[in-house]
Scaffold this motif. Structure first.
Motif, mmCIF file in Angstrom:
data_model
loop_
_atom_site.group_PDB
_atom_site.id
_atom_site.type_symbol
_atom_site.label_atom_id
_atom_site.label_comp_id
_atom_site.label_asym_id
_atom_site.label_seq_id
_atom_site.Cartn_x
_atom_site.Cartn_y
_atom_site.Cartn_z
ATOM 1 N N GLN A 453 -25.455 -22.501 40.327
ATOM 2 C CA GLN A 453 -24.899 -22.252 39.005
ATOM 3 C C GLN A 453 -25.295 -20.856 38.514
ATOM 4 O OE1 GLN A 453 -22.888 -24.506 37.489
ATOM 5 N NE2 GLN A 453 -23.090 -25.658 39.410
ATOM 6 N N PRO A 454 -24.406 -20.136 37.864
ATOM 7 C CA PRO A 454 -24.765 -18.805 37.333
ATOM 8 C C PRO A 454 -25.880 -18.931 36.290
ATOM 9 C CG PRO A 454 -22.657 -19.550 36.455
ATOM 10 C CD PRO A 454 -23.030 -20.517 37.532
ATOM 11 N N ARG A 455 -26.828 -17.996 36.376
ATOM 12 C CA ARG A 455 -27.939 -17.999 35.428
ATOM 13 C C ARG A 455 -27.423 -17.695 34.026
ATOM 14 N NH1 ARG A 455 -33.321 -17.539 36.341
ATOM 15 N NH2 ARG A 455 -32.893 -16.998 38.529
ATOM 16 N N PRO A 456 -27.780 -18.527 33.037
ATOM 17 C CA PRO A 456 -27.285 -18.259 31.670
ATOM 18 C C PRO A 456 -27.822 -16.947 31.135
ATOM 19 C CG PRO A 456 -28.960 -19.978 31.663
ATOM 20 C CD PRO A 456 -28.653 -19.694 33.097
#
Length: 482
Positions: A453-456
């Motif tokens: 998942q892309p890092r927030p």
């Protein structure tokens, strides 16, 4: 290629196909052959038999999909089951080549062979049909049709009025035989039930169209009854277009033409195209080396033995939709039994008795003869048409006759109980309009969860106030609770 060690080397009755004929031949012979030291071997790509007359009701939610199939492993416990395909037969050597679902092809010896490969959907080279159409020959197609109808209705309810919404709510069926009429009336029933539960749509938003190339529908019933069915369907808002054929289905745009002059009839868009314009003998039979007629059916005599130039071929049998079996009653099209479940089931029972009589001398080999007692069809809950022994029925009585006949004809007591239970509870609980999502992509949610998942992004720091609050304002805010 050698015989797979895991398979029995006892004298074998090889059954090619596990549909109506294959299932019943195995059911009737498995214990008898076993007592004589032999074995019945059934080869089919699927682990179950599908009761096809129930597919329209599976599509509309009146019958649970699993209840319309009969599990081979559960009901054929004395039969040797192979999940795979028979790709060729050398009957002179009494050998068949089997391509299993997993592993390499192998040869299998047999003493008798039953070719029961059934039929497949008959199609025509219509541009776009292969991409846009859906048949109704398998349980998987029935489930997909049901889910697509419900998904299109739900999606359309969230679209603004316009061409895209109209296209989503247009459902087209091609073919005016029993399967086509039953399917279209069942999904019309389903679609209207779904719209009643959706406040964003109106019944008049739905469009159902049946296309039939001939001048009448359902040749199995009287012309008077066929006309009544057309009037009944039109009274429900289903457009019945007779003497009309599908010319193109590219990009979701359906082009219809008038028959027989092939002049343009109508062009419109639709997301759902159901194709039920007949069946044809399974082309796999062409690789078995047995004589065939001009329609690709294996030639047989009335005892259900395969026939060659010199008469019946010893140890070779066939029945059902893949076979050209003479209709001794004189009522069949072209002199042959029509391809339907009624003939297939009865032929299978006669065939099993004939094999047992021919091989072990128990009983006698007899000809198959069955006079069609009539026809029944269901058009959704409490609606139908029937002709039974000359008596014509329509509406609720015909619907009850339809359910009574097919409830009794469903193979095995266990499956009869499940189907009839479905019908019983529907009386009190109503039609189930639940759609199962993601059947085409069952691993989507898991793969999304398992993918990196892309890092927030960190939240931006608030800008400092440019003006200091007025004296006393902080104390004042605290005292007011804001």
């Amino acid at each position: 290629m050698a015989l797979t060690p895991a398979l029995s080397d006892r004298p074998r009755v090889l059954v090619v196909g596990g549909g109506y004929v294959g299932l019943y031949v195995a059911l009737k012979l498995q214990k008898k052959v076993k007592r004589h030291g032999g074995i019945v071997t059934l080869v089919d790509p699927l682990p179950y038999m599908t009761y096809q007359p129930f597919l329209p009701e599976v599509a509309s939610g009146s019958i649970e999909a699993r209840h319309a199939v009969v599990n081979h492993r559960q009901h054929l416990q004395d039969t040797e089951l192979i999940t795979g395909r028979v790709t060729s037969i050398d009957h002179a050597a009494k050998k068949a080549v089997i391509t299993p679902a997993a592993g390499e092809a192998f040869e299998l010896d047999y003493r008798d062979v039953v070719v029961a490969a059934g039929a497949i959907t008959r199609t025509f080279p219509i541009p776009g049909l292969a991409e846009a159409g859906i048949g109704l020959k398998t349980i998987e197609e029935a489930v997909e049709l049901r889910n697509k109808v419900l998904e299109r209705i739900e999606t359309a309810s969230q679209l603004p009025a316009g061409a895209e919404r109209t296209r989503a709510l247009t459902f087209v069926g091609v073919g005016g035989g029993f399967a086509g009429i039953e399917a279209m009336t069942e999904i019309e029933d389903l679609g209207r039930a779904a719209v009643r539960k959706n406040g964003r749509l109106r019944q008049e938003d739905l469009r159902f169209v049946l296309v039939e190339a001939m001048g009448r529908i359902m040749p199995e019933v009287t012309e008077e009854q066929a006309k009544w069915v057309v009037e009944h369907m039109r009274s429900r808002g289903i457009e019945v277009m007779l003497n009309t054929s599908l010319a193109k289905a590219e990009g979701g745009v359906l082009e219809l033409i008038n028959m027989p002059d092939k002049t343009p009839a109508e062009t419109f868009e639709a997301d759902t195209l159901l194709w039920t314009a007949g069946v044809q003998a399974n082309p796999v039979a062409r690789s078995f080396g047995f004589p065939q007629d001009e329609r690709g059916r294996i030639k047989a005599d009335a005892t259900l033995q395969i026939i060659g130039e010199n008469g019946p071929i010893d140890g070779a049998w066939t029945a059902g939709d893949v076979a050209a079996v003479p209709d001794l009653t004189g009522g069949g099209v072209g002199g042959f039994c029509v391809p339907n479940a009624q003939h297939a089931i009865r032929q299978a029972k006669r065939l099993a008795k004939n094999i047992y009589a021919a091989r072990w001398g128990v009983g006698s080999v007899k000809q198959y003869k069955h006079k069609n007692l009539g026809a029944v069809a269901g058009f959704g809950l409490n609606k139908g048409v029937a002709k039974i022994m000359g008596i014509k029925l329509k509406g609720w009585p015909a619907w009850m006759a339809h359910r009574g006949y097919h409830g009794l004809a469903m193979p095995t007591v266990e499956r009869k109980i499940r189907v009839i239970s479905n019908w019983f509870w529907t009386i009190f609980l109503g039609r189930d309009t639940t759609r199962l999502a993601d059947l085409q992509t069952p691993y989507r949610q898991f793969r999304e969860a398992a993918s990196p998942q892309p890092r927030p992004q960190a939240a931006a720091a608030p800008k400092p106030a440019t003006d200091a609050p007025a004296a006393g304002s902080e104390k004042e805010l605290a005292s007011t609770g804001r």
